[in-house]
Design a protein around this motif. Sequence first.
Motif, PDB file in Angstrom:
ATOM      1  N   ASN A 215      37.299  43.849  35.244  1.00 58.75           N
ATOM      2  CA  ASN A 215      36.187  43.705  36.153  1.00 58.75           C
ATOM      3  C   ASN A 215      36.633  44.196  37.511  1.00 58.75           C
ATOM      4  O   ASN A 215      37.506  43.605  38.127  1.00 58.75           O
ATOM      5  N   ILE A 216      36.044  45.308  37.970  1.00 58.81           N
ATOM      6  CA  ILE A 216      36.462  45.890  39.243  1.00 58.81           C
ATOM      7  C   ILE A 216      36.152  44.962  40.409  1.00 58.81           C
ATOM      8  O   ILE A 216      36.766  45.042  41.470  1.00 58.81           O
ATOM      9  N   THR A 217      35.217  44.012  40.195  1.00 60.80           N
ATOM     10  CA  THR A 217      34.902  43.049  41.245  1.00 60.80           C
ATOM     11  C   THR A 217      36.127  42.240  41.636  1.00 60.80           C
ATOM     12  O   THR A 217      36.358  41.969  42.818  1.00 60.80           O
ATOM     13  N   ASP A 218      36.941  41.862  40.651  1.00 63.65           N
ATOM     14  CA  ASP A 218      38.145  41.091  40.940  1.00 63.65           C
ATOM     15  C   ASP A 218      39.118  41.906  41.790  1.00 63.65           C
ATOM     16  O   ASP A 218      39.704  41.395  42.750  1.00 63.65           O
ATOM     17  N   MET A 219      39.303  43.172  41.432  1.00 72.98           N
ATOM     18  CA  MET A 219      40.215  44.018  42.193  1.00 72.98           C
ATOM     19  C   MET A 219      39.741  44.166  43.638  1.00 72.98           C
ATOM     20  O   MET A 219      40.523  44.032  44.581  1.00 72.98           O
ATOM     21  N   LEU A 220      38.441  44.420  43.826  1.00 72.32           N
ATOM     22  CA  LEU A 220      37.904  44.588  45.171  1.00 72.32           C
ATOM     23  C   LEU A 220      38.009  43.297  45.974  1.00 72.32           C
ATOM     24  O   LEU A 220      38.269  43.321  47.184  1.00 72.32           O
ATOM     25  N   SER A 221      37.832  42.161  45.304  1.00 74.68           N
ATOM     26  CA  SER A 221      37.939  40.874  45.986  1.00 74.68           C
ATOM     27  C   SER A 221      39.360  40.636  46.487  1.00 74.68           C
ATOM     28  O   SER A 221      39.576  40.156  47.605  1.00 74.68           O
ATOM     29  N   LEU A 222      40.342  40.981  45.654  1.00 70.49           N
ATOM     30  CA  LEU A 222      41.738  40.805  46.044  1.00 70.49           C
ATOM     31  C   LEU A 222      42.120  41.746  47.181  1.00 70.49           C
ATOM     32  O   LEU A 222      42.848  41.361  48.106  1.00 70.49           O
ATOM     33  N   LEU A 223      41.647  42.985  47.128  1.00 69.23           N
ATOM     34  CA  LEU A 223      41.958  43.938  48.188  1.00 69.23           C
ATOM     35  C   LEU A 223      41.295  43.533  49.500  1.00 69.23           C
ATOM     36  O   LEU A 223      41.859  43.734  50.581  1.00 69.23           O
ATOM     37  N   ASP A 224      40.102  42.959  49.412  1.00 75.56           N
ATOM     38  CA  ASP A 224      39.429  42.468  50.614  1.00 75.56           C
ATOM     39  C   ASP A 224      40.205  41.293  51.204  1.00 75.56           C
ATOM     40  O   ASP A 224      40.362  41.194  52.428  1.00 75.56           O
ATOM     41  N   PHE A 225      40.698  40.414  50.345  1.00 77.35           N
ATOM     42  CA  PHE A 225      41.526  39.297  50.788  1.00 77.35           C
ATOM     43  C   PHE A 225      42.784  39.812  51.473  1.00 77.35           C
ATOM     44  O   PHE A 225      43.180  39.321  52.537  1.00 77.35           O
ATOM     45  N   LYS A 226      43.408  40.820  50.884  1.00 77.62           N
ATOM     46  CA  LYS A 226      44.624  41.396  51.457  1.00 77.62           C
ATOM     47  C   LYS A 226      44.348  41.995  52.831  1.00 77.62           C
ATOM     48  O   LYS A 226      45.126  41.804  53.781  1.00 77.62           O
ATOM     49  N   ALA A 227      43.236  42.730  52.959  1.00 80.36           N
ATOM     50  CA  ALA A 227      42.916  43.399  54.218  1.00 80.36           C
ATOM     51  C   ALA A 227      42.682  42.411  55.353  1.00 80.36           C
ATOM     52  O   ALA A 227      42.951  42.717  56.518  1.00 80.36           O
ATOM     53  N   ALA A 228      42.204  41.219  55.028  1.00 80.75           N
ATOM     54  CA  ALA A 228      41.882  40.220  56.052  1.00 80.75           C
ATOM     55  C   ALA A 228      43.041  39.266  56.327  1.00 80.75           C
ATOM     56  O   ALA A 228      42.915  38.383  57.173  1.00 80.75           O
TER      57      ALA A 228
END
Length: 301
Positions: free
Chosen positions: A27-40
């Motif tokens: 699920n690409i949603t999980d990957m995007l969520s983790l990358l968003d967490f990392k960026a912040a």
Amino acid sequence: MVMLLAFLLLLYYGAGNIHCSRVNYGNITDMLSLLDFKAATNDPTDALRSWNRSVHYCNRYPGRVAALQLPGKSLSGEITPSLGNLTFLKILDLSSNGFSGQLTPLNQLHELVILDLSTNSFQGIIPDSLTNCSNLKLLNLSSNGFSGQLTPLNQLRELVDLALRNNSFQGIIPDSLMNCSNLQVMDLSRNMLAGPIPTKIGSLYNLIGMDLSKNNLTGVIPPSIGNATHLQTLVLQENGLGGSIPDMFGKLSDMIGFSVGANSLSGRIPPSVFNLTSLQTLGLYANKLQGELPLDKCHPP
């Protein structure tokens, strides 16, 4: 107090940063969520350096993120709402970091079993949306700056371990919290809670340890607490409790530690206190209690 449940789940999911559930699709949603967490997130030790689009976030087998464990990584910043999109998450452990701000809504984390945000700098109230995490068994928000009421917790009926010590929670301990009948450990110490200890506290039949010390509680010690026959530790010191110590100790044969020091208790010490052969710690200081301690009945640890 760390529960056996947490230990077993950590063994199952491992102790790394990210682990995934056995679902046969990604699920690409999980990957995007983790990358968003990392960026912040401020990450001075590069703990999240390996998180990128070229490395699959589920490195054990394809699936959905089931455990995110980052304790003591010197991380800071505010938690992004996108973390709530990890809908298969069972363990979220961000303890012993420098995260701050208000707790983001986690209303989509219906599978969450362990939430440990202890020893950070979170502030504000517990969001009502946390009640949607209805499978929570361990909730640890200790050593933060949380405030407000405990009312949102009354729907978390599966809770086994509740640790909220060292915050700024106010108001009363709600009677509805006594409906969490699976509770084994409840630590509400070092807050600003006021009012009486709920008279229905004895309905928590599975309770093993309870610490309500260093609050502003008043009223009496409810005799119904004698119904929690598995109780091993009861810490009520440094409150404004009055009345006498109820003679309910004959039922609490597993009691190891009992402390009611620095209250306004009066009357005689119940003889049943000294019939508890497992008792190792007894704190009665700074009260108005009467009588003598029968030292011949005191058992060494």
